[in-house]
Design a protein around this motif. Structure first.
Motif, mmCIF file in Angstrom:
data_model
loop_
_atom_site.group_PDB
_atom_site.id
_atom_site.type_symbol
_atom_site.label_atom_id
_atom_site.label_comp_id
_atom_site.label_asym_id
_atom_site.label_seq_id
_atom_site.Cartn_x
_atom_site.Cartn_y
_atom_site.Cartn_z
ATOM 1 N N TYR A 86 0.810 -1.209 0.000
ATOM 2 C CA TYR A 86 0.000 0.000 0.000
ATOM 3 C C TYR A 86 0.848 1.267 0.000
ATOM 4 N N LYS A 144 -5.019 6.828 5.301
ATOM 5 C CA LYS A 144 -5.593 5.864 4.368
ATOM 6 C C LYS A 144 -4.701 4.639 4.235
ATOM 7 N N VAL A 145 -3.381 4.850 4.134
ATOM 8 C CA VAL A 145 -2.450 3.727 4.048
ATOM 9 C C VAL A 145 -2.516 2.878 5.308
ATOM 10 N N ARG A 186 -5.039 2.500 7.372
ATOM 11 C CA ARG A 186 -6.297 1.744 7.416
ATOM 12 C C ARG A 186 -6.298 0.607 6.404
ATOM 13 N N GLN A 187 -5.674 0.799 5.256
ATOM 14 C CA GLN A 187 -5.578 -0.274 4.273
ATOM 15 C C GLN A 187 -4.768 -1.437 4.828
ATOM 16 N N ARG A 188 -3.655 -1.132 5.466
ATOM 17 C CA ARG A 188 -2.831 -2.192 6.077
ATOM 18 C C ARG A 188 -3.608 -2.938 7.151
ATOM 19 N N ASP A 199 -6.860 -3.243 7.518
ATOM 20 C CA ASP A 199 -7.938 -4.037 6.947
ATOM 21 C C ASP A 199 -7.395 -5.316 6.301
ATOM 22 N N PHE A 200 -6.290 -5.198 5.579
ATOM 23 C CA PHE A 200 -5.696 -6.371 4.933
ATOM 24 C C PHE A 200 -5.214 -7.380 5.968
#
Length: 398
Positions: free
Chosen positions: A206, A244-245, A247-249, A251-252
């Motif tokens: 990400y 955002k980065v 939260r992406q990490r 969530d993944f």
């Protein structure tokens, strides 16, 4: 302890009052820390009583709820007790001496100073900070729990707004469906992880994907004047991009960990010392972007919920040893295939390492860590990280 989080909808004046409460929390926490530095033998009870002294001396401290002041003192004591613990255990390197806080982003109330409306959508803060009534934006129903089970209410600031967290004294239970499968996972950079069945998960990367936009936002920030409105806007845009980065990490890592635990009865992983691996300046960014530590944190957490054994083993020679005959085959990081001259086994090096990790876990390797000690719930609802031996050998990334 479960954490329910909602975004807050309010006016600029209400958010300014929240900021003032956060600054007051930081002031009390730092003042209590100064008291501990200046006097010998200061205990947690002394810091709690010192909050009343601060409330008499400073009118802005009096406006904060008394239990919120005590929670701020508890933050100072948490840093102090952690320092004492590291000294007592003779932790190598820096012991984490308590430092003054300059970036406090939250204020915490206990069971007073706030009141939920009967509709479960609004919360009213009744202390002297003037926050008032705020609307909770979220899909979960906090009114499903008795008010006596809500032990903490925390207001926090993020780059995209203000949030309210409820710490609920409840236990989450998940009924695990046995699958009869046992798996070992090898973490890497070419593949996020490879399991003992030969399956791989591609790394999300990400940060790498967002790096172009982040660099542009950094350049825009550097061109603005200090203390200007444009600089404040540029900082907020950059903070949102990093959020955002993050939260992406998160969530993944959470989804991959849940899928892994749900489909297996035993999980073995290599107990990497990630803080040592990131010292490699060539791989530090890629390792940080992979967020292995967060993924393993969620694996242990879901392992506790599902009551599935999650076993950490020392990573020494898991890549070098042959998973079939045990012969040690030296190979550099650039060699991606394991070819055993003894038994002729031909495998991907990460697949071979995952098989060795599973074998070590099933054999009861000395020094392993499991879910019994790996995850516990604290006051903030966060599972504590597994304590590993500091002598764990390093493993080459990938």
């Amino acid at each position: 302890m479960l954490i329910y989080e909602y975004k807050l909808d309010g006016s600029k004046a209400q958010f300014a009052a929240i900021e003032e409460a956060i600054r007051t929390t930081q002031f009390i926490r730092n003042t209590c820390l100064r008291l501990w530095m200046d006097a010998r033998g200061v205990s947690r009870n002394d810091l709690q009583r010192y909050c009343a002294v601060l409330a008499r001396q400073f009118p802005f401290a009096l406006s904060l709820n008394s239990q919120a002041r005590q929670a701020a003192a508890d933050r100072a004591w948490a840093a102090i007790s952690r320092f004492y613990e590291h000294c007592k255990k003779k932790k190598p390197g820096k012991k984490g001496s308590p430092q003054f806080q300059h970036d406090c982003r939250s204020v915490e109330d206990k069971q007073t100073g706030w009141k939920l409306d009967p509709d479960g959508v609004h919360i009213r803060f009744t202390d002297g900070c003037g926050i008032g009534r705020l609307r909770l934006i979220g899909s979960r129903d906090i009114m499903a729990f008795p008010l006596s089970q809500i032990k903490r209410v925390r207001l926090l600031r993020r780059a995209d707004g203000y949030y309210c967290q409820f710490a609920v004294a409840a236990t989450r239970r998940v009924e695990h469906q046995p699958s009869g499968k046992q798996v070992g996972i090898d973490l890497g950079l070419r593949a996020f992880f490879t399991d003992s069945e030969g399956n791989t998960v591609a790394p999300p990367q990400y940060l790498c994907k967002a790096e172009r936009r982040l660099k542009r936002l950094h350049r825009r920030l550097s061109k603005t004047q200090k203390r200007s409105r444009n600089r404040r806007k540029a900082r907020q845009a950059l903070s949102k991009a990093y959020l955002k980065v993050q939260r992406q990490r998160e969530d993944f890592a959470r989804k991959q960990a849940n899928a892994l635990v749900s489909s297996h009865d035993v999980i073995a992983y290599e107990a990497l010392q990630i803080r040592h691996l990131v010292k490699n300046r060539h791989l530090a960014k890629s390792i940080a972007d992979a967020a292995w530590g967060r993924f393993l944190w969620w694996v242990r957490y879901y392992g506790t919920l599902h009551q599935v054994p999650v076993i950490g083993v020392e990573p020494a020679f898991t890549t070098q040893d042959c998973s079939r005959c045990g012969q040690r085959v030296k190979k550099s990081l650039s060699v991606r295939t394991h070819l055993c001259p003894g038994c002729g086994l031909l495998l991907d090096r990460d697949h071979n390492a995952a098989l060795n990790i599973l074998q070590k876990a099933l054999q009861g390797t000395v020094g392993q860590t499991g879910t019994d000690e790996g995850v516990s719930s604290n006051a903030s609802g966060q599972p504590a990280a597994t304590r590993r031996r500091s002598a764990t050998p390093r493993k080459q990334a990938g």
